[in-house]
Write a protein that holds these residues in place. Structure first.
Motif, PDB file in Angstrom:
ATOM      1  N   GLY A  38       0.783  -1.243   0.000  1.00 10.18           N
ATOM      2  CA  GLY A  38       0.000   0.000   0.000  1.00 10.18           C
ATOM      3  C   GLY A  38       0.807   1.281   0.000  1.00 10.18           C
ATOM      4  O   GLY A  38       0.329   2.321  -0.405  1.00 10.18           O
TER       5      GLY A  38
ATOM      6  N   TYR B  60      -4.070   8.829   9.097  1.00 16.50           N
ATOM      7  CA  TYR B  60      -4.515   9.942   9.943  1.00 16.50           C
ATOM      8  C   TYR B  60      -5.993  10.269   9.675  1.00 16.50           C
ATOM      9  O   TYR B  60      -6.516   9.944   8.605  1.00 16.50           O
ATOM     10  CB  TYR B  60      -3.625  11.176   9.726  1.00 16.50           C
TER      11      TYR B  60
ATOM     12  N   THR C 215      10.966  -5.195   6.052  1.00 18.73           N
ATOM     13  CA  THR C 215      12.387  -5.294   5.692  1.00 18.73           C
ATOM     14  C   THR C 215      12.806  -4.057   4.902  1.00 18.73           C
ATOM     15  O   THR C 215      12.277  -3.793   3.818  1.00 18.73           O
ATOM     16  CB  THR C 215      12.629  -6.554   4.832  1.00 18.73           C
TER      17      THR C 215
ATOM     18  N   TYR D 115       7.490  15.824   4.402  1.00 18.71           N
ATOM     19  CA  TYR D 115       8.421  14.772   3.969  1.00 18.71           C
ATOM     20  C   TYR D 115       9.720  15.343   3.420  1.00 18.71           C
ATOM     21  O   TYR D 115       9.744  16.447   2.883  1.00 18.71           O
ATOM     22  CB  TYR D 115       7.744  13.951   2.847  1.00 18.71           C
TER      23      TYR D 115
ATOM     24  N   MET E 100      -0.401  10.591  -9.948  1.00 21.06           N
ATOM     25  CA  MET E 100       0.766   9.725  -9.809  1.00 21.06           C
ATOM     26  C   MET E 100       0.570   8.338 -10.430  1.00 21.06           C
ATOM     27  O   MET E 100       1.542   7.710 -10.842  1.00 21.06           O
ATOM     28  CB  MET E 100       1.101   9.558  -8.323  1.00 21.06           C
TER      29      MET E 100
END
Ligand code: FAD
Ligand code: NAP
Length: 533
Positions: free
Chosen positions: A42, A50, A107, A379, A436
């Motif tokens: 995902g 949130y 990982t 970010y 996107m």
């Protein structure tokens, strides 16, 4: 350490990009290993749980187009899909195409080094995996490296604090609590109205007011869904050929040439429609300050209309950057939330945050008590997740060193000196300026075709030619410089991260034009790339 396993390809990340990349490469008969930090598929929609998290591209457009069966069978329920619904969709995709068996969850890839003798990438993870693969595809996301600013005292805070992009899976019950929200980008603007409904009090710490347009979200009409499904091939084609990957083509006309009345009508119509296509009202909004100011002032007038207190309305009104030069936001009731008696706005340019205390946030002028802090602080975009991996290419060149003054790529797909390393929606491609999913599919398909052709031709390595890279970067910078984008301190330019080089990272030339360029390069035998047997 486990013994070194060999794969044809390693893919990093299991969001929209990684999942589709795995599917395509597997379809070519390749052995593939995907590594994913999260415990599930995902990407963005796994991490961002949130309150109010939602996509602002319409659901019928924010979905894969590669499988007509998938397109027909999946039923979206709302105009704009919520985070849980997108996550369900991606989980369905993972199951439907049996993708999970090749993904190693929990990982993180920590290191990748190119072995020039064998033309393979040697990849290491935080779980001790050591694998080798001819091709390495980073599908690490442009907005996956969550960033919490380094406020003094943050560790002393006694209550819980959460970044929007690392929200606890079990949810956070904010009922009756005093919540401090720092940040008013898309995540803050989406979450603040929902948080305000639960909390006893919300204090919003705003550094830069943003332009936000209403979403007018609603249940998806079954007739509309059926119509889109019946017409998907043509609609998807239009999206691929468009500037932004969206169905709304935008109005090429000039805001300056339209008279006051016509302009007001157009803006009103776009506002009433809602969503990011407000930016498409006129073709010159992105390039002319004067045209932009008309659109900006329209939004500011809306803020004054909605917000009862003129002082608060003024604080919420963006004045230091043109509209659209920071990602435009899409909201549900954001401005009206500031009419609530239990919501306070703190302008941190006027009254800066000094420290986080055990019991709240202290600004120069006051102490703001809080039980919970929400960091909606964004970010380390585009380069952050790539540079978090210690990547070394030919001659031991490290990516961190190569990109010290900003990212350099050829077509946003590869960076010279790092053969067989592909970046999905990397810097230098339209990526974050587009829908996107359209950009992800285009990159994945280009990369898969490239890998297939290299294998068929016995080509061991493909690398970007440094001259082609220089020319591409010059082009990317030149056209960005013709727009107003460079006037804002945005994450597109790395301006939100102290010390990050100020370089406009995405390609503004448009999705359709860019696709054509990539296709021409491939058709010409990978012009601008160096192939070695
Ligand atoms: P991601 O979904 O970010 O997935 C990348 C994955 O890679 C992550 O799961 C991450 O854990 C993993 N990863 C990273 N580094 C490593 C590593 N070293 N080792 C292992 N795994 C790693 N785009 C739109 O077009 N429209 C929207 O409305 C929209 N809304 C958004 C809302 C939010 C809250 C956010 C944060 C982004 C939004 N985006 C939107 C952008 C969104 O990121 C993309 O649309 C899309 O989901 C990106 O998919 P991806 O697979 O490229 O990256
Ligand atoms: P963002 O747009 O970068 O916003 C971060 C906010 O935190 C900004 O208001 C920023 O202020 C503020 N901030 C950062 N550091 C601060 C500091 N030290 N002190 C005070 N304030 C600080 O991040 P985001 O809201 O998470 O959104 C990131 C991107 O994700 C969006 O642009 C969009 O592409 C995508 N997204 C989309 C949606 C959607 O609706 N579909 C929702 C969420 C995210 P400054 O502006 O002054 O830097």
């Amino acid at each position: 350490m486990t013994p070194q396993a060999r794969y044809d390809a390693v893919v990093v990340g299991a969001g929209f990009a990684g999942l589709y990349m795995l599917h395509r490469l597997r379809g070519l008969g390749l052995s593939v290993r995907v590594f994913e930090t999260g415990d599930g598929v995902g990407g963005t929609w796994y991490w961002n749980r949130y309150p109010g998290a939602r996509c602002d591209v319409e659901s019928m457009q924010y979905s894969y187009s590669f499988s007509p069966e998938l397109e027909q069978e999946w039923e979206w329920t709302e105009r704009y899909p919520s985070q849980p619904e997108i996550l369900r969709y991606l989980e369905h995709v993972a199951d439907r195409f049996d993708l999970r068996r090749d993904i190693r969850f929990g990982t993180r890839v920590t290191r990748a080094a190119y072995d020039e003798t064998e033309h393979v990438w040697r990849v290491e993870t935080d779980r001790g995996d050591r694998v080798a693969a001819r091709h390495l595809v980073t599908a690490v996301g442009c907005l996956s490296a969550a960033r919490v600013p380094d406020f003094p005292g943050a560790a002393s805070f006694r209550g819980p604090s959460h970044h929007t992009g690392r929200w606890p899976h079990e949810g956070v019950d904010l009922t009756g609590l005093r919540v401090a929200v720092i940040g008013t980008g898309s995540s803050g603007i989406q979450s603040i109205p929902v948080i305000a409904e639960q909390a006893a009090h919300v204090t919003v710490f705003q550094r830069t007011p943003n332009y936000s347009v209403p979403a007018w979200n609603r249940p998806l009409e079954p007739e509309y869904q059926s119509w889109v499904k019946a017409n998907y091939p043509g609609l998807r084609r239009a999206m691929r050929e468009s500037h932004t990957g969206l169905l709304d083509p935008g109005n090429p006309g000039s805001a300056l040439e339209a008279g006051d009345e016509k302009r007001a009508r157009e803006f009103e119509a776009r506002w009433a429609k809602g969503g990011v296509t407000f930016l498409g009202a006129y073709g010159d909004i992105g390039i002319s300050s004067e045209a932009n100011e008309h659109a900006a002032e329209f939004v500011r007038a809306k803020i004054r209309e909605i917000v009862a207190d003129p002082e608060v309305a003024e604080k919420l009104s963006p004045r230091n950057h043109p509209l659209g030069t920071k990602r435009i936001c899409v909201d549900t009731g954001y401005y009206a939330t500031f009419n609530r008696p239990d919501v306070t706005l703190v302008d941190v340019r006027e009254d800066p945050i000094v420290e986080i205390t055990p019991t709240g946030v202290r600004t120069a002028a006051a102490e703001h008590p809080a039980d919970v802090i929400v960091y909606a602080t964004g970010y380390d975009a585009m380069t952050g997740p790539l540079l978090a991996i210690d990547i070394t290419g030919k001659g031991g060149l490290s990516l961190r060193r190569k990109w010290e003054a900003g990212p350099r790529t050829y077509l946003g797909l590869m960076t010279a000196g790092f053969p067989n390393l592909f970046t999905v929606t990397g810097p230098g491609s339209p990526s974050v300026l587009s829908n996107m999913i359209v950009s992800i599919e285009q990159h994945v398909e280009w990369i898969a075709d490239c890998v297939a052709r290299l294998r068929a031709g016995g080509v061991a390595a493909i690398d970007a030619d440094p001259l082609a890279e220089d020319a591409w970067m010059a082009h990317v910078n030149e056209i960005a410089g013709q727009t107003l984008f460079v006037r804002a301190d945005s994450w597109y330019l790395g301006a939100n991260i102290p010390g990050k080089p100020r370089v406009f990272m995405p390609y503004v030339g448009g999705v359709g034009v860019y696709r054509e360029k990539c296709d021409q390069v491939a058709a010409a035998g990978y012009e601008g790339f160096v192939l070695s047997s």
